[in-house]
Design a protein around this motif. Sequence first.
Motif, PDB file in Angstrom:
ATOM      1  N   LEU A 134     -34.711  20.108 -37.317  1.00 30.81           N
ATOM      2  CA  LEU A 134     -35.061  19.015 -38.046  1.00 30.81           C
ATOM      3  C   LEU A 134     -36.094  19.498 -39.094  1.00 30.81           C
TER       4      LEU A 134
ATOM      5  N   ASN B 204     -32.163  13.263 -38.943  1.00 28.18           N
ATOM      6  CA  ASN B 204     -31.698  13.059 -37.746  1.00 28.18           C
ATOM      7  C   ASN B 204     -30.320  12.072 -37.618  1.00 28.18           C
TER       8      ASN B 204
ATOM      9  N   ARG C 142     -34.408  15.829 -28.033  1.00 27.94           N
ATOM     10  CA  ARG C 142     -34.756  15.455 -29.375  1.00 27.94           C
ATOM     11  C   ARG C 142     -35.676  14.763 -29.575  1.00 27.94           C
TER      12      ARG C 142
ATOM     13  N   SER D 187     -38.870  16.017 -31.860  1.00 28.94           N
ATOM     14  CA  SER D 187     -39.413  14.964 -32.945  1.00 28.94           C
ATOM     15  C   SER D 187     -40.982  15.024 -32.744  1.00 28.94           C
TER      16      SER D 187
END
Length: 412
Positions: free
Chosen positions: A136, A142, A212, A216
Motif C-alpha cells: 500500500l 487499494n 487488508r 491499512s
Amino acid sequence: MAVVKPFKAVRATRDKVAMVSSKSYEIYTPEMLYSKLAFNPYTFLHVINPGYKYHKQDITEELRFKLVHNRYLEFKENNVFQKDEIPAFYIYEKTTPNDTFCGIISAVSVEDYHNNVIKKHEGTLKKRELLFENYLKNTGFNAEPVLLTYPDNDVITSIIKKYKQQRAEYEFSTTDKDLHLLWVVNDANDIKKIKAAFKEVETLYIADGHHRSTSSCLLAQRLAKENPNHTGEEDYNFFMSYLLPESELKIYEFNRFIRDLNGLTSDEFLIELDTYFRIENRKQELYKPKEKHHFSMYLNGEFYALYLRKSMYKFTDALSKLDAQILYTTVLKPILGINDIRNDSKIVYSQDKSDSLELKTKVDAGEFKVSFGMLPTNVNELKEIVDAGLLMPPKTTYIEPKLRSALTIYEF
C-alpha cells in the motif's frame, strides 16, 4: 457510532469496466493468469502483475511494487481509469446464479478499527500484514474493498432501493454468469442520510479482508508519524470497504481432510472417537449434519455420523460452542496430533460447493485418510464470538460475496 465517508473513486470508464475489473489475483492459476494477460490488454491484472510486460516474473518485492505503481499510472494516463470529481458512496450489486448481494462501497475509519467499532473474527499473520502495508505504501492505492457487515437498517435499505430504480452507472456480466451493477451516490442529501444512518450502527463486523484492514491501519499509523501536519482527516486515515447487511451475507463451511490417523488403525481411531461422540456407521449413505454439534466423517469408504456427547464436553464460552472448535478440541488435537491447525501439513481445508461428495472423492483418491464436515457458522455465532473478544479458528468460515478488484479504487 460507525463513521463512513464518501470518496473520489478512481474507476474504469463505462465502456471498459467489464474488461478491467478482475477477480482477486490469488484465485488465478498460472495458466489462467497468462491467458488473461495475453488476450486482454485492459485487465487490471496487468497492473498487479507488472512483470508480464517485460516477460520477467522473478522480480524483487520492492521492484514489483514500484512497477505496480507505474502500470497504474499508465492506466490513468491512457484514460482507462478516471477519478471522480465529487466524493461519493457507491451502491454495488452482484447477482450470481444463486444469490444477490447489494451494499455500499465506502471509506471507513481506521480510528473505528482501533476503538473496536470495527471488529474482527480472525487472527492475522504479521508477515502478511507487513507485506501488504509495504504494498500500500509503495503503490498508493487499494483496489479491493474489505467486506464489512452491519445489522439491517431501514433507512439504508430505502436509499439503496431508491437508486436501484435508476439506470446503473455500470451494468455488465462476467463469464461465470455473475451480473454486476454499480450506482454512484453523490447527492449531498443522500450522503448525509447514509452517514447519519451508520452513526446509529454500533458495530461493523469484518466478514472478509482481515489482513487488508490491519495493514491499512498499520500504514495509517506510519504515515501519521511521517506527517508533521497530521489532522486525522487525511485519506490514509480511512480504508475502502463494502458494507453489506447481515441478511445478505452468506457463510459456508470448510471441510477438513487429514492425511493420516496419527499411527492409529481405523478401529483404534473409532474407539478414541467414542469418548466424545455417539457414532453411527451410515456405510454408503451420504450423510450431512442437520444440527449443530453433529459432524459427518468419511473413513475407509464409509460415511459416519458423529453426535457430540454433551455430558462429556463442557461449554465454557461462545468459542467452545463453535463446531470447528469442538472438532479441534476433541479430535484434531488430542487424537490426530494436529496442534497448529493453520500450518500443519497433515490437515487441508477445502470448500467446493460444486462437489457434494467432496468428503468422499478426495479421500477415495488416496491423498487423505479421513475427512470431516459440519454445518456452517451463522452470523449470530460470529457476532457472539467477536463481541466476547474471542477469535475463530482458521478456516471456520467461507464467506460470500467475493468481491472484484478495481471496480472502485481508493487512493491515499
